[in-house]
Enzyme design. Structure first.
Site, PDB file in Angstrom:
ATOM      1  N   LYS A  35       0.820  -1.101   0.079  1.00 16.18           N
ATOM      2  CA  LYS A  35       0.088   0.017   0.085  1.00 16.18           C
ATOM      3  C   LYS A  35       0.853   1.320  -0.196  1.00 16.18           C
ATOM      4  O   LYS A  35       1.957   1.214   0.033  1.00 16.18           O
ATOM      5  CB  LYS A  35      -1.052  -0.054   1.269  1.00 16.18           C
ATOM      6  CG  LYS A  35      -0.141  -0.043   2.539  1.00 16.18           C
ATOM      7  CD  LYS A  35      -1.234  -0.095   3.597  1.00 16.18           C
ATOM      8  CE  LYS A  35      -0.590  -0.008   4.857  1.00 16.18           C
ATOM      9  NZ  LYS A  35      -1.435   0.174   6.273  1.00 16.18           N
ATOM     10  N   TYR A 253      17.342  29.241   9.140  1.00 17.68           N
ATOM     11  CA  TYR A 253      15.953  29.952   9.373  1.00 17.68           C
ATOM     12  C   TYR A 253      15.881  29.788  10.931  1.00 17.68           C
ATOM     13  O   TYR A 253      15.966  28.764  11.721  1.00 17.68           O
ATOM     14  CB  TYR A 253      14.756  29.278   8.891  1.00 17.68           C
ATOM     15  CG  TYR A 253      14.741  29.484   7.436  1.00 17.68           C
ATOM     16  CD1 TYR A 253      14.491  31.118   6.613  1.00 17.68           C
ATOM     17  CD2 TYR A 253      14.750  28.656   6.503  1.00 17.68           C
ATOM     18  CE1 TYR A 253      14.373  31.076   5.397  1.00 17.68           C
ATOM     19  CE2 TYR A 253      14.525  28.720   4.905  1.00 17.68           C
ATOM     20  CZ  TYR A 253      14.501  30.113   4.534  1.00 17.68           C
ATOM     21  OH  TYR A 253      14.319  30.348   3.203  1.00 17.68           O
TER      22      TYR A 253
END
Length: 356
Positions: A35, A253
């Site tokens: 899956k 950042y």
């Protein structure tokens, strides 16, 4: 020239992992769970390496049809069944085994016009409270399905919420035994963790998923270190820039990381838009030129930063392993507060993939 970030899939490891799952449950047949596009590895890339399986288990009709079009003639189990009654036409055409977990699905099967009956996996709610019938309803629903001309073989199916724990299936097995009382029914219960560690749950079919791809169902690679399982996916890149910091300089950042003294750092071409976890903290392990070092600073969309102190020889073009053979995906996931499943499935479409 394209960016150096690359995912490499070791198909021999995938074959080896399937054999390991078979050895763990020698008396059961194997549903290979593919899956989520084979846990991010790409179903079309890897299915043939699992062709020694007894069947494939997945969710999406498109992926089931892909397997049929590629030539797979064996069983395919749809783990969530069908979502709308009109899909039964395709289940019939492509001979798919469906799970049944709701009353409306029973009625849809009863009313369907099929060329041949379908195999059914009746889902038991083992206490996880996602899909499935409560144990005291299973016997009634089983008999309803057994009377339908559209139903062929029937199997009891359940799932475990805590199979990575030593006693993690005890309560679930009690519920399953309650549901199965009086039924002469094959069973498919064992996920990856139960396949490895709970032989009492093997029964007729096991459903290994994450172990096929070489990660641990517990989230700790140490738990599978002696199992013979091998990582299939390696995410790698290169250093594309170098900076020399002074004490007090910050990185990335938010200026999360601040240098305590002179320090050399490398900028790596990989970021959260490639599938690397944005929330990975300082200290997350990284391999640079074969040397284990650490992530520093906030992961950017396209880049991340590593400490080059342990590997002074490294420079622009030096190889970097983000996870794979040496840096275990479970360790990266643990550092980032997630699981290896998510990192595999999050591999971005922009990352080139090669198979070896």
């Amino acid at each position: 020239m394209s960016r150096p970030v690359l995912a490499t899939l070791d198909l021999s490891a995938l074959r080896q992992n399937l054999l390991t799952a078979r050895r763990a449950a020698p008396d059961a047949r194997v549903w290979s769970v593919v899956k989520a596009n084979a846990y991010g590895h790409g179903l079309d890339r890897i299915w043939s390496a699992l062709a020694g399986t007894d069947g494939f288990a997945l969710l999406n009709l498109e992926e089931a049809i892909l397997l049929r079009e590629r030539g797979w003639k064996g069983p395919i189990l749809m783990l969530e069944g069908f979502f709308h009654a009109d899909e039964l036409e395709l289940f019939d055409k492509y001979r798919l085994t469906t799970s049944v977990h709701s009353n409306w699905q029973v009625k849809a099967i009863q009313n369907a016009r099929l060329h041949a009956p379908l195999d059914i996996y009746l889902k038991v709610n083992s206490g996880m409270n996602r899909l499935g019938f409560m144990p005291d309803r299973v016997h009634t629903v089983w008999q309803q399905l057994r009377r339908l001309h559209n139903v062929s073989g029937m199997t009891l199916m359940a799932h475990f919420a805590d199979a990575e724990k030593p006693d993690g299936i005890t309560h679930a097995m009690q519920r399953i035994e309650q549901a199965a009382e009086g039924l002469d029914a094959p069973r498919s219960l064992a996920n990856s963790a139960a396949t490895l560690w709970h032989p009492q749950a093997h029964f007729d079919w096991v459903r290994p998923g994450i172990v096929l791809y070489g990660a641990s169902p517990s989230g700790r690679w140490q738990d599978i270190a002696d199992s013979g399982l091998k990582p299939v996916m390696t995410l790698s890149s290169e250093i594309i820039g170098v900076q020399n910091l002074k004490a007090g300089d910050t990185v990335g950042y938010g200026s999360r990381y601040r240098a305590g003294g002179e320090q050399r750092i490398g900028i790596v071409a990989c970021g959260y838009a490639d599938g690397y976890p944005r929330h990975a903290p300082d200290g997350t392990p990284v391999l640079v030129d074969g040397v284990r070092t650490r992530l520093i600073g906030t992961v950017s969309m396209d880049m991340l930063t590593v400490d080059l102190t342990p590997c002074p020889q490294a420079g622009i073009g030096t190889s970097v392993e983000l996870w794979g053979q040496e840096i275990k995906i479970d360790d990266v996931a643990h550092a980032a507060g997630t699981v290896g499943y998510e990192l595999m499935c999050a591999l971005a479409a922009r990352v080139p993939v090669v198979t070896v």
